[in-house]
Scaffold this motif. Structure first.
Motif, PDB file in Angstrom:
ATOM      1  N   ARG A   8      -0.824  50.431 -40.367  1.00 36.09           N
ATOM      2  CA  ARG A   8      -0.562  49.185 -39.647  1.00 36.09           C
ATOM      3  C   ARG A   8      -1.218  48.027 -40.368  1.00 36.09           C
ATOM      4  O   ARG A   8      -2.211  48.222 -41.058  1.00 36.09           O
ATOM      5  N   GLU A   9      -0.678  46.855 -40.155  1.00 38.29           N
ATOM      6  CA  GLU A   9      -1.339  45.610 -40.555  1.00 38.29           C
ATOM      7  C   GLU A   9      -2.038  45.087 -39.313  1.00 38.29           C
ATOM      8  O   GLU A   9      -1.411  44.977 -38.255  1.00 38.29           O
ATOM      9  N   GLY A  88      -6.138  43.351 -42.300  1.00 41.29           N
ATOM     10  CA  GLY A  88      -5.586  44.054 -43.450  1.00 41.29           C
ATOM     11  C   GLY A  88      -4.800  45.289 -43.051  1.00 41.29           C
ATOM     12  O   GLY A  88      -4.470  45.503 -41.895  1.00 41.29           O
ATOM     13  N   ARG A  89      -4.561  46.078 -44.066  1.00 43.89           N
ATOM     14  CA  ARG A  89      -3.787  47.311 -43.894  1.00 43.89           C
ATOM     15  C   ARG A  89      -4.736  48.452 -43.559  1.00 43.89           C
ATOM     16  O   ARG A  89      -5.708  48.687 -44.279  1.00 43.89           O
ATOM     17  N   VAL A  90      -4.447  49.162 -42.475  1.00 45.76           N
ATOM     18  CA  VAL A  90      -5.304  50.257 -42.042  1.00 45.76           C
ATOM     19  C   VAL A  90      -4.482  51.511 -41.775  1.00 45.76           C
ATOM     20  O   VAL A  90      -3.317  51.443 -41.412  1.00 45.76           O
ATOM     21  N   ALA A  91      -5.145  52.638 -41.962  1.00 48.90           N
ATOM     22  CA  ALA A  91      -4.640  53.923 -41.483  1.00 48.90           C
ATOM     23  C   ALA A  91      -5.390  54.189 -40.196  1.00 48.90           C
ATOM     24  O   ALA A  91      -6.624  54.082 -40.147  1.00 48.90           O
ATOM     25  N   THR A  92      -4.674  54.514 -39.144  1.00 46.16           N
ATOM     26  CA  THR A  92      -5.304  54.590 -37.826  1.00 46.16           C
ATOM     27  C   THR A  92      -4.789  55.769 -37.011  1.00 46.16           C
ATOM     28  O   THR A  92      -3.668  56.234 -37.227  1.00 46.16           O
ATOM     29  N   THR A  93      -5.638  56.238 -36.124  1.00 44.11           N
ATOM     30  CA  THR A  93      -5.256  57.271 -35.167  1.00 44.11           C
ATOM     31  C   THR A  93      -6.044  57.048 -33.888  1.00 44.11           C
ATOM     32  O   THR A  93      -6.972  56.250 -33.855  1.00 44.11           O
ATOM     33  N   VAL A  94      -5.658  57.765 -32.847  1.00 47.22           N
ATOM     34  CA  VAL A  94      -6.381  57.713 -31.577  1.00 47.22           C
ATOM     35  C   VAL A  94      -6.925  59.096 -31.277  1.00 47.22           C
ATOM     36  O   VAL A  94      -6.184  60.087 -31.311  1.00 47.22           O
ATOM     37  N   HIS A  95      -8.231  59.145 -31.005  1.00 40.91           N
ATOM     38  CA  HIS A  95      -8.873  60.384 -30.574  1.00 40.91           C
ATOM     39  C   HIS A  95      -8.917  60.370 -29.053  1.00 40.91           C
ATOM     40  O   HIS A  95      -9.359  59.401 -28.449  1.00 40.91           O
ATOM     41  N   ARG A  96      -8.447  61.444 -28.454  1.00 39.72           N
ATOM     42  CA  ARG A  96      -8.507  61.591 -26.995  1.00 39.72           C
ATOM     43  C   ARG A  96      -9.484  62.711 -26.679  1.00 39.72           C
ATOM     44  O   ARG A  96      -9.305  63.829 -27.148  1.00 39.72           O
ATOM     45  N   GLY A  97     -10.512  62.365 -25.930  1.00 45.08           N
ATOM     46  CA  GLY A  97     -11.520  63.355 -25.583  1.00 45.08           C
ATOM     47  C   GLY A  97     -12.914  62.827 -25.807  1.00 45.08           C
ATOM     48  O   GLY A  97     -13.118  61.638 -26.082  1.00 45.08           O
ATOM     49  N   SER A  98     -13.887  63.719 -25.708  1.00 45.25           N
ATOM     50  CA  SER A  98     -15.290  63.315 -25.816  1.00 45.25           C
ATOM     51  C   SER A  98     -15.620  62.848 -27.234  1.00 45.25           C
ATOM     52  O   SER A  98     -14.963  63.216 -28.205  1.00 45.25           O
ATOM     53  N   TYR A  99     -16.682  62.063 -27.307  1.00 47.66           N
ATOM     54  CA  TYR A  99     -17.085  61.485 -28.585  1.00 47.66           C
ATOM     55  C   TYR A  99     -17.524  62.535 -29.593  1.00 47.66           C
ATOM     56  O   TYR A  99     -17.438  62.300 -30.798  1.00 47.66           O
ATOM     57  N   ASP A 100     -17.957  63.680 -29.144  1.00 48.33           N
ATOM     58  CA  ASP A 100     -18.410  64.695 -30.101  1.00 48.33           C
ATOM     59  C   ASP A 100     -17.257  65.244 -30.945  1.00 48.33           C
ATOM     60  O   ASP A 100     -17.489  65.929 -31.933  1.00 48.33           O
ATOM     61  N   GLY A 101     -16.028  64.900 -30.613  1.00 50.60           N
ATOM     62  CA  GLY A 101     -14.883  65.316 -31.417  1.00 50.60           C
ATOM     63  C   GLY A 101     -14.379  64.265 -32.386  1.00 50.60           C
ATOM     64  O   GLY A 101     -13.366  64.460 -33.058  1.00 50.60           O
ATOM     65  N   LEU A 102     -15.075  63.137 -32.486  1.00 55.23           N
ATOM     66  CA  LEU A 102     -14.607  62.047 -33.354  1.00 55.23           C
ATOM     67  C   LEU A 102     -14.523  62.443 -34.822  1.00 55.23           C
ATOM     68  O   LEU A 102     -13.682  61.929 -35.560  1.00 55.23           O
ATOM     69  N   GLY A 103     -15.384  63.352 -35.255  1.00 55.13           N
ATOM     70  CA  GLY A 103     -15.360  63.772 -36.660  1.00 55.13           C
ATOM     71  C   GLY A 103     -14.011  64.324 -37.075  1.00 55.13           C
ATOM     72  O   GLY A 103     -13.535  64.096 -38.192  1.00 55.13           O
ATOM     73  N   THR A 121     -10.742  52.727 -48.504  1.00 53.71           N
ATOM     74  CA  THR A 121     -12.002  52.055 -48.776  1.00 53.71           C
ATOM     75  C   THR A 121     -13.004  52.760 -47.866  1.00 53.71           C
ATOM     76  O   THR A 121     -12.620  53.609 -47.068  1.00 53.71           O
ATOM     77  N   ARG A 122     -14.246  52.453 -47.947  1.00 57.10           N
ATOM     78  CA  ARG A 122     -15.210  53.087 -47.027  1.00 57.10           C
ATOM     79  C   ARG A 122     -15.370  52.275 -45.744  1.00 57.10           C
ATOM     80  O   ARG A 122     -16.091  52.668 -44.845  1.00 57.10           O
ATOM     81  N   THR A 123     -14.704  51.117 -45.660  1.00 56.26           N
ATOM     82  CA  THR A 123     -14.772  50.302 -44.450  1.00 56.26           C
ATOM     83  C   THR A 123     -13.895  50.925 -43.377  1.00 56.26           C
ATOM     84  O   THR A 123     -12.707  51.151 -43.590  1.00 56.26           O
ATOM     85  N   ARG A 124     -14.521  51.205 -42.235  1.00 58.37           N
ATOM     86  CA  ARG A 124     -13.793  51.836 -41.137  1.00 58.37           C
ATOM     87  C   ARG A 124     -14.474  51.464 -39.830  1.00 58.37           C
ATOM     88  O   ARG A 124     -15.600  51.003 -39.824  1.00 58.37           O
ATOM     89  N   SER A 143      -9.930  53.491 -37.299  1.00 60.29           N
ATOM     90  CA  SER A 143      -9.164  52.783 -38.321  1.00 60.29           C
ATOM     91  C   SER A 143      -9.942  52.724 -39.620  1.00 60.29           C
ATOM     92  O   SER A 143     -11.149  52.477 -39.617  1.00 60.29           O
ATOM     93  N   TYR A 144      -9.229  52.947 -40.732  1.00 62.87           N
ATOM     94  CA  TYR A 144      -9.782  52.850 -42.087  1.00 62.87           C
ATOM     95  C   TYR A 144      -8.990  51.814 -42.862  1.00 62.87           C
ATOM     96  O   TYR A 144      -7.744  51.860 -42.863  1.00 62.87           O
ATOM     97  N   VAL A 145      -9.669  50.907 -43.528  1.00 59.84           N
ATOM     98  CA  VAL A 145      -8.992  49.976 -44.424  1.00 59.84           C
ATOM     99  C   VAL A 145      -8.507  50.756 -45.642  1.00 59.84           C
ATOM    100  O   VAL A 145      -9.246  51.557 -46.215  1.00 59.84           O
ATOM    101  N   VAL A 146      -7.231  50.535 -46.015  1.00 58.44           N
ATOM    102  CA  VAL A 146      -6.653  51.209 -47.184  1.00 58.44           C
ATOM    103  C   VAL A 146      -6.150  50.164 -48.170  1.00 58.44           C
ATOM    104  O   VAL A 146      -5.869  49.030 -47.821  1.00 58.44           O
ATOM    105  N   ARG A 147      -6.068  50.607 -49.432  1.00 58.73           N
ATOM    106  CA  ARG A 147      -5.510  49.742 -50.490  1.00 58.73           C
ATOM    107  C   ARG A 147      -4.129  50.219 -50.831  1.00 58.73           C
ATOM    108  O   ARG A 147      -3.806  51.348 -50.740  1.00 58.73           O
TER     109      ARG A 147
END
Length: 147
Positions: A8-9, A88-103, A121-124, A143-147
């Motif tokens: 997404r932009e 900018g341009r990002v790669a993104t997803t949605v995590h559903r559930g507890s925070y311990d699953g964010l990894g 990039t390492r910006t996220r 979301s992660y910024v991508v080039r």
């Protein structure tokens, strides 16, 4: 859990944050203290909160910004400063559930980008949805910024 990853932009999103260089070991106990500092500033009328809690990771040190989405620019106070989630341009997803699953959600975005030829990039960042008593109902946007 399967994750749907999309490109997404995005527009910049103003934030009120406390920025800090930390370690991955210190981070789990630090973030709540810093977020409380931001909320004290917001409650004192420093700025109008318009969105959710956010954590921006500028790199892998990690240099982080912990705070909330706000209406726009403002004059900071103490360690609370005006910042933004970048446009900018990002790669993104949605995590559903507890925070311990964010990894797993972070790994899914990274793997998807590698498989589809998008340079990370390492910006996220993470945008945390409204709190729910039932962790199954919680949503966090990654979301992660991508080039």
């Amino acid at each position: 859990m399967g994750y749907e990853v999309a490109l997404r932009e995005v527009e910049a999103s103003p934030t009120a944050v406390v920025a800090r260089a930390t370690t991955w070991e210190e981070f789990p106990t630090l973030w709540r203290v810093l977020l409380d500092e931001v909320y004290a500033f917001v409650r004192a009328g420093g700025v109008s909160q318009t969105g959710h809690n956010v954590m921006l990771y500028a790199d892998d040190v990690p240099n982080v910004e912990i705070g909330v989405q706000v209406a726009g620019p403002f004059e900071g106070s103490g360690r609370v400063k005006a910042s933004e989630l970048p446009a900018g341009r990002v790669a993104t997803t949605v995590h559903r559930g507890s925070y311990d699953g964010l990894g797993a959600a972070h790994a899914a975005v990274q793997e998807w980008c590698t498989a589809n030829g998008h340079e990370l990039t390492r910006t996220r960042w993470e945008i945390y949805g409204d709190w729910r008593e039932d962790p199954v109902e919680m949503e966090t946007e990654i979301s992660y910024v991508v080039r």
